[in-house]
Design a protein around this motif. Structure first.
Motif, PDB file in Angstrom:
ATOM      1  N   UNK A  44       0.086  18.371  -0.874  1.00  0.00           N
ATOM      2  CA  UNK A  44       1.105  17.622  -1.627  1.00  0.00           C
ATOM      3  C   UNK A  44       1.812  16.624  -0.705  1.00  0.00           C
ATOM      4  N   UNK A  46       0.686  15.317   2.055  1.00  0.00           N
ATOM      5  CA  UNK A  46      -0.270  14.246   2.380  1.00  0.00           C
ATOM      6  C   UNK A  46      -0.324  13.235   1.243  1.00  0.00           C
ATOM      7  N   UNK A  47      -0.400  13.740   0.016  1.00  0.00           N
ATOM      8  CA  UNK A  47      -0.506  12.855  -1.131  1.00  0.00           C
ATOM      9  C   UNK A  47       0.726  11.959  -1.227  1.00  0.00           C
ATOM     10  N   UNK A  49       2.674  11.012   1.191  1.00  0.00           N
ATOM     11  CA  UNK A  49       2.632  10.011   2.261  1.00  0.00           C
ATOM     12  C   UNK A  49       1.756   8.830   1.838  1.00  0.00           C
ATOM     13  N   UNK A  50       0.658   9.118   1.143  1.00  0.00           N
ATOM     14  CA  UNK A  50      -0.193   8.042   0.606  1.00  0.00           C
ATOM     15  C   UNK A  50       0.543   7.264  -0.480  1.00  0.00           C
ATOM     16  N   UNK A  51       1.331   7.950  -1.295  1.00  0.00           N
ATOM     17  CA  UNK A  51       2.147   7.266  -2.299  1.00  0.00           C
ATOM     18  C   UNK A  51       3.081   6.261  -1.607  1.00  0.00           C
ATOM     19  N   UNK A  53       2.734   4.953   1.366  1.00  0.00           N
ATOM     20  CA  UNK A  53       1.931   3.916   2.034  1.00  0.00           C
ATOM     21  C   UNK A  53       1.530   2.809   1.061  1.00  0.00           C
ATOM     22  N   UNK A  54       1.285   3.179  -0.192  1.00  0.00           N
ATOM     23  CA  UNK A  54       0.764   2.188  -1.136  1.00  0.00           C
ATOM     24  C   UNK A  54       1.816   1.651  -2.108  1.00  0.00           C
ATOM     25  N   UNK A  55       2.910   2.389  -2.328  1.00  0.00           N
ATOM     26  CA  UNK A  55       3.866   2.012  -3.383  1.00  0.00           C
ATOM     27  C   UNK A  55       5.210   1.501  -2.864  1.00  0.00           C
ATOM     28  N   UNK A  57       6.351  -1.192  -2.085  1.00  0.00           N
ATOM     29  CA  UNK A  57       6.805  -2.443  -2.717  1.00  0.00           C
ATOM     30  C   UNK A  57       7.647  -2.176  -3.965  1.00  0.00           C
ATOM     31  N   UNK A  58       7.475  -0.988  -4.548  1.00  0.00           N
ATOM     32  CA  UNK A  58       8.186  -0.668  -5.782  1.00  0.00           C
ATOM     33  C   UNK A  58       9.523   0.022  -5.550  1.00  0.00           C
ATOM     34  N   UNK A  59       9.912   0.179  -4.286  1.00  0.00           N
ATOM     35  CA  UNK A  59      11.230   0.760  -3.992  1.00  0.00           C
ATOM     36  C   UNK A  59      12.317  -0.168  -4.514  1.00  0.00           C
ATOM     37  N   UNK A 145       5.042  12.220  -8.346  1.00  0.00           N
ATOM     38  CA  UNK A 145       3.665  12.697  -8.154  1.00  0.00           C
ATOM     39  C   UNK A 145       3.314  13.867  -9.074  1.00  0.00           C
ATOM     40  N   UNK A 148       2.425  12.602 -12.478  1.00  0.00           N
ATOM     41  CA  UNK A 148       1.052  12.094 -12.584  1.00  0.00           C
ATOM     42  C   UNK A 148       0.058  13.247 -12.733  1.00  0.00           C
ATOM     43  N   UNK A 183       8.337   1.980 -11.238  1.00  0.00           N
ATOM     44  CA  UNK A 183       7.313   3.018 -11.307  1.00  0.00           C
ATOM     45  C   UNK A 183       7.505   3.861 -12.571  1.00  0.00           C
TER      46      UNK A 183
ATOM     47  N   UNK B   1      10.976  -7.597  -8.470  1.00  0.00           N
ATOM     48  CA  UNK B   1      10.113  -6.415  -8.397  1.00  0.00           C
ATOM     49  C   UNK B   1       9.574  -6.012  -9.763  1.00  0.00           C
ATOM     50  N   UNK B  10       0.782  -1.953  -9.836  1.00  0.00           N
ATOM     51  CA  UNK B  10       1.202  -0.549  -9.982  1.00  0.00           C
ATOM     52  C   UNK B  10       0.079   0.282 -10.581  1.00  0.00           C
ATOM     53  N   UNK B  13      -2.615   0.868  -8.038  1.00  0.00           N
ATOM     54  CA  UNK B  13      -2.219   1.832  -7.007  1.00  0.00           C
ATOM     55  C   UNK B  13      -2.220   3.270  -7.544  1.00  0.00           C
ATOM     56  N   UNK B  17      -4.372   6.412  -6.200  1.00  0.00           N
ATOM     57  CA  UNK B  17      -3.742   7.680  -5.817  1.00  0.00           C
ATOM     58  C   UNK B  17      -4.307   8.853  -6.624  1.00  0.00           C
ATOM     59  N   UNK B  24      -8.469  16.761  -2.012  1.00  0.00           N
ATOM     60  CA  UNK B  24      -7.974  18.147  -1.932  1.00  0.00           C
ATOM     61  C   UNK B  24      -9.059  19.171  -2.247  1.00  0.00           C
ATOM     62  N   UNK B  46      -2.988  15.725   6.465  1.00  0.00           N
ATOM     63  CA  UNK B  46      -1.543  15.933   6.628  1.00  0.00           C
ATOM     64  C   UNK B  46      -1.248  16.537   8.001  1.00  0.00           C
ATOM     65  N   UNK B  73      -3.932   9.331   7.793  1.00  0.00           N
ATOM     66  CA  UNK B  73      -3.735   9.639   6.367  1.00  0.00           C
ATOM     67  C   UNK B  73      -4.933   9.194   5.534  1.00  0.00           C
ATOM     68  N   UNK B 116      -3.727  -5.368   0.015  1.00  0.00           N
ATOM     69  CA  UNK B 116      -3.444  -4.003   0.475  1.00  0.00           C
ATOM     70  C   UNK B 116      -4.733  -3.229   0.731  1.00  0.00           C
TER      71      UNK B 116
END
Ligand SMILES: [Ca+2]
Lengths: 198, 198
Positions: A44, A46-47, A49-51, A53-55, A57-59, A145, A148, A183, B1, B10, B13, B17, B24, B46, B73, B116
């Motif tokens: 979880x 790890x996943x 961290x990938x979120x 890394x890729x998302x 921009x949506x902060x 996450x 999803x 998001x 944004x 989005x 991405x 994901x 896993x 991880x 990652x 990306x």
């Protein structure tokens, strides 16, 4: 990069990393996206961290992606001692949990060389406080996450915990909106479709 | 944004994901440190990111820890299409695998918005090439973590693959030494003790 002090630090770090391995056996309520089994807190993390890394921009406000990633890599380590508490459980249980988690953080980050342990402990405290921009975004990812996963498994923990559309909004949606509103907007149609159908 | 372009990004991405979730269920030869089951490649990734976060001081040359973490990652994502090939397998099998992994990288990183996806694809290629300081250190961590699991489980895959002390040195030790010699030196006594006893 050698010497007695660095040797002691290496030993301490390898000890911490061996202890961290136990997060792989901490099971969460949520399943994998294919529904085959429950997710553990290491994969979880790890996943997430990938979120990040890729998302990033949506902060909602600019974040330091690397800090968010570091935060997410360590955010669940306390479960090694304190266990996982599913989000859809009573508030009273959640408060009792906080003291256990604080003790766990002190023990686990205390395994590391002092300065490094203090820095990671502070990063964990920042995540828990959820007030800095980085922490608010990290929390939003931690909440989105499982959504999803639940959408991918046609309900998942929403069914097992009898979660209503309103409860999802207050327990999950508010936190996702706070850190990454775009998001939440992007997945709202799928969420509405699910709750309309059930 | 917001806006149509960001909405499309989005969706792309979140698709990436969701696909990444499949890592896993990719099982490695190595077990958890408690020997209870085989490790999957997501939780392995991880764990390696945590290795990088705590052990960067032991890199033979200064590294950008955040780049190393990002590299680790994503380094195993290609296994979603190409599977895992244990390190102690024949060289001929390893060569055949490279083409599969290149195709997998193109497909998976191709799911992301173009810039990306290209950046992460380049980071994966850099890891595979193992020539930059960041990649050399990342590879050293990828090799040393299973050693720690094997030591914790009194032999682990060394026993199942009949690995000799010399083979361990050429297949694993050389790569760890190249990126983090102090780390290899720190665990050598345990390695020697194991192989002397068996
Ligand atoms: Ca940075």
């Amino acid at each position: 990069r050698t010497g007695a002090r660095l040797d002691a630090d290496t030993t301490a770090r390898l000890r911490f990393l061996a202890e961290a391995d136990r997060l792989k056996t901490e099971l969460r309520a949520t399943t994998l996206f294919d529904g085959s089994r429950r997710e553990n807190s290491a994969e979880h993390s790890w996943h997430l961290a990938l979120y990040a890394l890729t998302l990033a921009e949506h902060a909602v406000r600019p974040v330091d992606t690397d800090r968010v990633i570091a935060m997410l890599l360590i955010h669940d380590l306390v479960e090694i001692d304190a266990g996982d508490l599913p989000i859809h459980t009573a508030a009273s249980d959640r408060n009792a949990k906080a003291a256990d988690e604080a003790r766990a953080a002190a023990r686990l980050f205390g395994l590391l060389p002092r300065d490094q342990g203090a820095a990671l402990h502070a990063l964990w405290t920042e995540f828990e406080a959820a007030t800095s921009d980085d922490a608010v975004f990290a929390k939003a990812l931690d909440r989105v996450q499982p959504v999803m996963a639940n959408l991918a498994t046609r309900g998942g923990t929403w069914l097992s915990y009898n979660v209503t559309r309103d409860q999802l909004e207050t327990r999950v949606g508010d936190k996702v909106r706070r850190g990454a509103p775009a998001l939440w907007d992007a997945i709202l149609p799928q969420i509405d479709a699910f709750f309309t159908a059930t």
